[in-house]
Structure formats: structure tokens, C-alpha cells
Scaffold this motif. Structure first.
Motif, PDB file in Angstrom:
ATOM      1  N   ILE A 171       0.849  -1.195   0.000  1.00 41.21           N
ATOM      2  CA  ILE A 171       0.000   0.000   0.000  1.00 41.21           C
ATOM      3  C   ILE A 171       0.878   1.236   0.000  1.00 41.21           C
ATOM      4  N   GLU A 172       0.289   2.345  -0.385  1.00 38.10           N
ATOM      5  CA  GLU A 172       1.000   3.614  -0.311  1.00 38.10           C
ATOM      6  C   GLU A 172       1.131   4.041   1.139  1.00 38.10           C
ATOM      7  N   ARG A 173       2.307   4.512   1.501  1.00 35.94           N
ATOM      8  CA  ARG A 173       2.536   4.936   2.875  1.00 35.94           C
ATOM      9  C   ARG A 173       1.571   6.053   3.282  1.00 35.94           C
ATOM     10  N   SER A 174       1.175   6.868   2.307  1.00 34.06           N
ATOM     11  CA  SER A 174       0.294   7.998   2.597  1.00 34.06           C
ATOM     12  C   SER A 174      -1.062   7.542   3.151  1.00 34.06           C
ATOM     13  N   MET A 175      -1.477   6.299   2.809  1.00 36.51           N
ATOM     14  CA  MET A 175      -2.750   5.789   3.317  1.00 36.51           C
ATOM     15  C   MET A 175      -2.721   5.618   4.834  1.00 36.51           C
ATOM     16  N   LEU A 176      -1.520   5.400   5.380  1.00 37.72           N
ATOM     17  CA  LEU A 176      -1.386   5.204   6.816  1.00 37.72           C
ATOM     18  C   LEU A 176      -1.257   6.510   7.588  1.00 37.72           C
ATOM     19  N   ALA A 177      -0.956   7.590   6.875  1.00 38.15           N
ATOM     20  CA  ALA A 177      -0.571   8.840   7.538  1.00 38.15           C
ATOM     21  C   ALA A 177      -1.562   9.320   8.608  1.00 38.15           C
ATOM     22  N   PRO A 178      -2.859   9.423   8.302  1.00 34.15           N
ATOM     23  CA  PRO A 178      -3.766   9.959   9.338  1.00 34.15           C
ATOM     24  C   PRO A 178      -3.858   9.060  10.570  1.00 34.15           C
ATOM     25  N   TRP A 179      -3.828   7.729  10.355  1.00 31.08           N
ATOM     26  CA  TRP A 179      -3.923   6.820  11.490  1.00 31.08           C
ATOM     27  C   TRP A 179      -2.619   6.780  12.270  1.00 31.08           C
ATOM     28  N   GLU A 180      -1.501   6.909  11.581  1.00 33.10           N
ATOM     29  CA  GLU A 180      -0.217   6.953  12.284  1.00 33.10           C
ATOM     30  C   GLU A 180      -0.101   8.214  13.134  1.00 33.10           C
ATOM     31  N   ALA A 181      -0.582   9.321  12.607  1.00 36.22           N
ATOM     32  CA  ALA A 181      -0.535  10.564  13.376  1.00 36.22           C
ATOM     33  C   ALA A 181      -1.329  10.431  14.668  1.00 36.22           C
ATOM     34  N   GLU A 182      -2.503   9.812  14.571  1.00 38.90           N
ATOM     35  CA  GLU A 182      -3.335   9.598  15.760  1.00 38.90           C
ATOM     36  C   GLU A 182      -2.679   8.588  16.704  1.00 38.90           C
ATOM     37  N   LEU A 183      -2.112   7.526  16.136  1.00 41.02           N
ATOM     38  CA  LEU A 183      -1.428   6.511  16.935  1.00 41.02           C
ATOM     39  C   LEU A 183      -0.258   7.121  17.695  1.00 41.02           C
ATOM     40  N   ILE A 184       0.508   7.944  17.046  1.00 40.52           N
ATOM     41  CA  ILE A 184       1.677   8.565  17.676  1.00 40.52           C
ATOM     42  C   ILE A 184       1.244   9.524  18.792  1.00 40.52           C
ATOM     43  N   ALA A 185       0.262  10.364  18.504  1.00 39.01           N
ATOM     44  CA  ALA A 185      -0.187  11.340  19.504  1.00 39.01           C
ATOM     45  C   ALA A 185      -0.759  10.637  20.738  1.00 39.01           C
ATOM     46  N   ALA A 186      -1.660   9.666  20.501  1.00 37.54           N
ATOM     47  CA  ALA A 186      -2.270   8.950  21.621  1.00 37.54           C
ATOM     48  C   ALA A 186      -1.242   8.077  22.337  1.00 37.54           C
ATOM     49  N   GLY A 187      -0.371   7.432  21.563  1.00 33.23           N
ATOM     50  CA  GLY A 187       0.630   6.539  22.143  1.00 33.23           C
ATOM     51  C   GLY A 187       1.604   7.259  23.054  1.00 33.23           C
ATOM     52  N   GLU A 188       2.065   8.430  22.642  1.00 31.51           N
ATOM     53  CA  GLU A 188       2.998   9.171  23.478  1.00 31.51           C
ATOM     54  C   GLU A 188       2.315   9.707  24.731  1.00 31.51           C
ATOM     55  N   GLN A 189       1.021  10.053  24.620  1.00 31.44           N
ATOM     56  CA  GLN A 189       0.288  10.503  25.796  1.00 31.44           C
ATOM     57  C   GLN A 189       0.079   9.359  26.786  1.00 31.44           C
ATOM     58  N   ILE A 190      -0.272   8.169  26.262  1.00 30.03           N
ATOM     59  CA  ILE A 190      -0.422   6.990  27.128  1.00 30.03           C
ATOM     60  C   ILE A 190       0.892   6.684  27.835  1.00 30.03           C
ATOM     61  N   ASP A 191       1.988   6.757  27.111  1.00 28.85           N
ATOM     62  CA  ASP A 191       3.302   6.514  27.703  1.00 28.85           C
ATOM     63  C   ASP A 191       3.585   7.509  28.827  1.00 28.85           C
ATOM     64  N   ALA A 192       3.233   8.779  28.609  1.00 26.91           N
ATOM     65  CA  ALA A 192       3.453   9.791  29.651  1.00 26.91           C
ATOM     66  C   ALA A 192       2.616   9.495  30.890  1.00 26.91           C
ATOM     67  N   PHE A 193       1.358   9.110  30.674  1.00 29.11           N
ATOM     68  CA  PHE A 193       0.501   8.749  31.813  1.00 29.11           C
ATOM     69  C   PHE A 193       1.102   7.574  32.587  1.00 29.11           C
ATOM     70  N   ARG A 194       1.555   6.554  31.869  1.00 30.82           N
ATOM     71  CA  ARG A 194       2.099   5.364  32.514  1.00 30.82           C
ATOM     72  C   ARG A 194       3.375   5.687  33.279  1.00 30.82           C
ATOM     73  N   ARG A 195       4.261   6.487  32.685  1.00 32.21           N
ATOM     74  CA  ARG A 195       5.520   6.824  33.362  1.00 32.21           C
ATOM     75  C   ARG A 195       5.263   7.601  34.648  1.00 32.21           C
ATOM     76  N   THR A 196       4.321   8.535  34.599  1.00 37.27           N
ATOM     77  CA  THR A 196       3.985   9.307  35.795  1.00 37.27           C
ATOM     78  C   THR A 196       3.439   8.395  36.885  1.00 37.27           C
ATOM     79  N   TYR A 197       2.591   7.454  36.490  1.00 36.79           N
ATOM     80  CA  TYR A 197       2.002   6.541  37.465  1.00 36.79           C
ATOM     81  C   TYR A 197       3.061   5.629  38.078  1.00 36.79           C
ATOM     82  N   ILE A 198       3.934   5.063  37.269  1.00 36.94           N
ATOM     83  CA  ILE A 198       4.974   4.165  37.777  1.00 36.94           C
ATOM     84  C   ILE A 198       5.900   4.903  38.735  1.00 36.94           C
TER      85      ILE A 198
END
Length: 364
Positions: A171-198
Motif C-alpha cells: 500500500i501507499e505509505r500515505s494511506m497510513l498517515a492519518p492513522w499513524e498521526a493519531e497513533l503517535i499522539a495517543a501513544g505518546e500521551q499513554i506513555d506519559a501517563f504510565r511513566r507518571t504513574y509508575i
């Protein structure tokens, strides 16, 4: 936030029952197969809408009954009593009510009644797959960070969409772009929440474990699911071809883990069975203590199945002292009540129940 009144109908072999438990310590004794664990299971269904003994609902609902129902009145300091209940049928549909209102989300149950389960299956927290430890970690984050659930839902949706596209093949990489952007934003926020909790949990866990046993060299660390020295953007870029070849996303917060090691070795491979049980108890109790320390509205309720097994009297007494110090409601099952009867201070409210052939009777 203890259960003031509990009514259970058509859960396994239990006869319909209403009990008035102690706001602190409740001992449920009975022979194996009598139904004492089913009472804990009913409370678990009330708080999480699912059983801890079976992924299927069919064996949970009493034979020839269409639904099982669990209802409770929850006492809250300074505010009116909260009424909550759940019914589940054989098609796995559920009806949830909070204070007379229908509720669609099981998350509201979990928020209203934070539960911690300690039972023989709890060993999986050390021995099992990373998913078990992520669930443990995210339980804690959910109860202290109100932004966690919507962020986690965004993460799951974006991950599902990215994996779906990866499975299509070239597939074209561009097809993943909007979902990757959301994955990255949410993923880094989840990581921050987890690190603070630990960071908050770790010293509490070390203090709790120190009250249970002496264990030199034990370390608790957090792996976020991707290289700590690279951003998630970089990792997804570098792994794109391989992700596409195997059809799913290899790195990200969905691969996070907690690692418990003793002098660099996996704790599950080094500790005895009894030590493992105490470490798991320490992890669970630490979450309850942290929840109280942070001043959350709802205290954690503990369900402890078969407490005396695999613990000698010294460690059993230490565990009881810790449970008592949390100043929360605890339900403990055992075959014989006598070994646990005298583990509590005289001023601690204690109720005892005996279960026989599905009948529950309060004995004192």
C-alpha cells in the motif's frame, strides 16, 4: 466506599442472598465447592461486568435461569448512598443501573467500585504474558488519570486501522498517515501517563513489599513498548517494511511491559512460589495504598480468594496487617476461619460468613 448491602441472584450455585458486610474485614469460610468463591465472583461482576473464573458467561448463570443479577448499596462519606446493579443474560447482554439510571459503559462500574483481586491465578502477573502486566498498570492509570480512557480508546482505534491497512499488502505509505498521526499522539500521551504513574507507584510498592518480606536486589522497571532513545515516529518509519510484511504494528504502547528482576534475572524464574505470591500481593496492595494516598473518592475494595494457601503464619499475618492498614473493605475466602480470626485488631470491624451448599449465613 464500602458495600453496605449486597444482593446476589442466580450466580453459579449460590442461593439468592442479601448480606450486610462489614465496612472493613469480611471472612467467608466453607468447604471447597461450597460457593464461597462464587460470592467474590459476584462482586467482581458488579465492579467489572465480567467473571474472573470464566471468559464465558454460560457457566456463571445458574442452571435454568435466564439472567444473573448483582445489586449493592455503596456507602459514601458525606454523600448519599450509591445504588448500583448489573444483570447479565446468556447472550452476554448486560443491563447496568447506577442510582436508578441506565448506564451504557462498564467503565462507570469500574470507576464507582475499584476492585483488586488476589487469587491463585494472580501468579500470571509475574509468569504470564506482558498483556497481564499492562492490564495491571492501566488499572492504576485509569483510576488516577481521568484523561486515560478516552486517550486509550483513540489509541486502540488508530492501531486497529493501521493494522487493517498493513494486512492489505503493498500500500501507499500515505494511506497510513492519518492513522499513524493519531497513533503517535495517543501513544505518546499513554506513555506519559504510565511513566507518571509508575514513578508514584514504585516507592509505595517497595515500602509495601518491605513489610511482607526481605528481598534484596528486586527491581521494578517500565518498558514503554519501543526504543527509549528514539521517538515513536522514528520507530514506525524504520519498521514500516517489516510491519507490512507481517501485517501488524510491532512497536508502540500496545507492547509495553513491567519488568520485575532480581539481580538482573527474571523474578518469576528465581522466586519460590510463596515469594511470588507475596510480590504479587505487594503489587496489588501498593495500588490500593496509592489510590488512598492520592485522595481519590473511592477506596479500593479487595477480593482475596484462599488467603492461607502457600503462606506460612508469619507472612499471612503480615499480609493481614497490610490489608487492615489500608482502611478499606476486604472480602477473604478460606476453608477454615480460625487461622484468620485473630489476625485483626479488636477495634477493626469484622464480619464472618459461612457458606454451605450455596447457602450463605452470617456467623458473627
Amino acid at each position: 466506599m464500602p458495600l453496605k448491602r449486597l444482593t446476589v441472584t442466580a450466580v453459579r450455585n449460590l442461593h439468592p442472598v442479601t448480606i450486610l458486610p462489614s465496612p472493613r474485614i469480611n471472612l467467608i469460610s466453607g468447604a471447597n465447592g461450597s460457593g464461597k468463591t462464587s460470592l467474590l465472583e459476584a462482586i467482581h461482576i458488579l465492579g467489572l461486568a465480567r467473571s474472573f473464573r470464566s471468559t464465558r458467561l454460560q457457566p456463571v448463570i445458574q442452571y435454568e435461569q435466564a439472567t444473573c443479577t448483582v445489586f449493592a448499596e455503596i456507602e459514601r462519606s458525606g454523600v448519599p448512598t450509591c445504588a448500583m446493579g448489573i444483570s447479565r443474560n446468556r447472550q452476554a447482554d448486560y443491563e447496568i443501573r447506577l442510582n436508578g439510571e441506565n448506564v451504557r459503559s462498564t467503565a462507570q462500574l469500574a470507576e464507582t467500585l475499584p476492585l483488586q483481586l488476589i487469587n491463585p491465578e494472580s501468579f500470571r502477573l509475574l509468569e504470564g504474558a506482558p498483556k497481564q502486566r499492562r492490564q495491571y498498570l492501566d488499572w492504576g492509570v485509569f483510576h488516577v488519570e481521568h484523561r486515560f480512557l478516552p486517550t486509550w480508546q483513540r489509541l486502540q482505534k488508530s492501531l486497529k486501522q493501521r493494522n487493517s491497512l498493513l494486512r492489505r499488502g503493498r500500500i501507499e505509505r500515505s494511506m497510513l498517515a492519518p492513522w499513524e498521526a493519531e497513533l503517535i499522539a495517543a501513544g505518546e500521551q499513554i506513555d506519559a501517563f504510565r511513566r507518571t504513574y509508575i514513578a508514584a507507584l514504585k516507592p509505595v510498592f517497595e515500602a509495601v513489599l518491605g513489610e511482607l518480606l526481605s528481598l534484596d536486589g528486586l527491581s521494578l522497571s517500565y518498558y514503554r513498548g519501543w526504543d527509549k532513545d528514539r521517538s515513536l515516529v522514528e520507530v514506525l518509519d524504520s519498521q514500516f517494511e517489516r510491519d507490512m510484511a507481517i501485517g501488524h504494528t510491532q512497536s508502540g504502547p500496545q507492547r509495553a511491559d513491567l519488568r520485575l528482576r532480581i539481580n538482573g534475572l527474571n523474578a518469576a524464574e528465581v522466586l519460590s512460589r510463596g515469594q511470588q505470591k507475596l510480590v504479587v500481593c505487594g503489587l496489588k496492595l501498593a495500588q490500593g495504598r496509592l489510590l488512598k494516598d492520592l485522595g481519590r473518592q473511592s477506596d479500593c475494595l479487595f477480593l482475596v480468594d484462599d488467603l492461607p494457601s502457600e503462606l506460612d503464619k508469619q507472612h499471612r499475618d503480615a499480609l493481614c496487617r497490610l490489608l487492615e492498614s489500608l482502611d478499606c473493605q476486604v472480602f477473604i475466602t478460606c476453608v477454615e476461619a480460625d487461622p484468620l480470626r485473630d489476625c485483626w485488631r479488636s477495634e477493626t470491624p469484622l464480619s464472618m460468613f459461612h457458606v454451605e451448599h450455596g447457602h450463605i449465613v452470617q456467623t458473627e
